[in-house]
Design a protein around this motif. Structure first.
Motif, short mmCIF file in Angstrom:
data_model
loop_
_atom_site.label_atom_id
_atom_site.label_comp_id
_atom_site.label_asym_id
_atom_site.label_seq_id
_atom_site.Cartn_x
_atom_site.Cartn_y
_atom_site.Cartn_z
N ARG A 7 48.33 1.36 25.73
CA ARG A 7 49.23 2.34 25.07
C ARG A 7 48.70 4.14 25.35
N SER A 8 47.40 4.34 25.30
CA SER A 8 46.70 5.64 25.19
C SER A 8 47.58 5.77 26.71
N GLN A 11 50.88 7.27 27.63
CA GLN A 11 51.17 8.65 26.24
C GLN A 11 50.40 9.81 27.35
N ALA A 115 48.09 15.78 26.44
CA ALA A 115 48.90 14.19 26.44
C ALA A 115 47.72 13.53 25.95
N GLN A 116 46.24 13.34 26.29
CA GLN A 116 45.48 12.48 26.31
C GLN A 116 44.70 12.81 24.46
N ARG A 118 46.56 14.22 22.53
CA ARG A 118 47.45 13.61 21.42
C ARG A 118 47.60 12.27 21.01
N ALA A 119 47.25 11.55 21.92
CA ALA A 119 47.27 10.90 21.77
C ALA A 119 46.48 10.11 20.70
N LYS A 122 46.77 11.04 17.71
CA LYS A 122 47.94 9.55 17.13
C LYS A 122 46.64 8.38 16.51
#
Length: 145
Positions: A7-8, A11, A115-116, A118-119, A122
């Protein structure tokens, strides 16, 4: 690879691919076909380099957690060196436009990193591994007399 690692990875890879596609369209409009090819090659290089790096770091964290930080630094240095080798090999190429390649390379790297990040922010990452070997719950009733 665990599902949260996949998923990471997704993402980070999906926004990078979208940014690369957008860069390819803009490059095609501004420079032409060679600009689009340069943007596509740069996007593929970033996804390949960063994806392999992510997988290597996840395997290192699982197998040798004490080497995680050193491996991250070594991997970063290896990625930079491989990029220099790639750039030297295609220095005088007529296959793609070098400026669109360079700009797209920087932009997609920044998108991947953002993006990494942010992933990771979260993700629900446990700070302490739960003790699954015992079937008991910990006694938190306070000090015993």
């Amino acid at each position: 690879m665990r599902s949260d690692d996949v998923r990471s990875l997704l993402q980070a890879a999906v926004p990078t691919a979208v940014a690369g596609a957008l860069a390819a369209v803009i490059s095609a409009l501004v420079v032409g076909g060679k600009g689009a090819v340069g943007a596509i090659v740069a996007t593929l290089v970033v996804i390949l380099f960063m994806g392999i790096g992510f997988i290597v770091l996840q395997r290192t964290a699982k197998a040798l957690p004490h080497l995680f930080q050193a491996m991250g630094l070594m991997l970063y240095a290896a990625q930079i060196l491989l990029l220099f080798v790639f750039l030297a090999a295609f220095k005088n190429t007529t296959l793609f436009h070098p400026k669109t390649f360079a700009i797209t390379l920087v932009v997609t790297t920044l998108v991947w990193t953002g993006a990494q990040t942010r992933a990771h922010m979260k993700a629900k990452i446990l700070y302490v591994e739960p003790d699954s070997t015992k079937g008991e719950k910990p006694d938190n009733s306070g000090p015993k007399s």
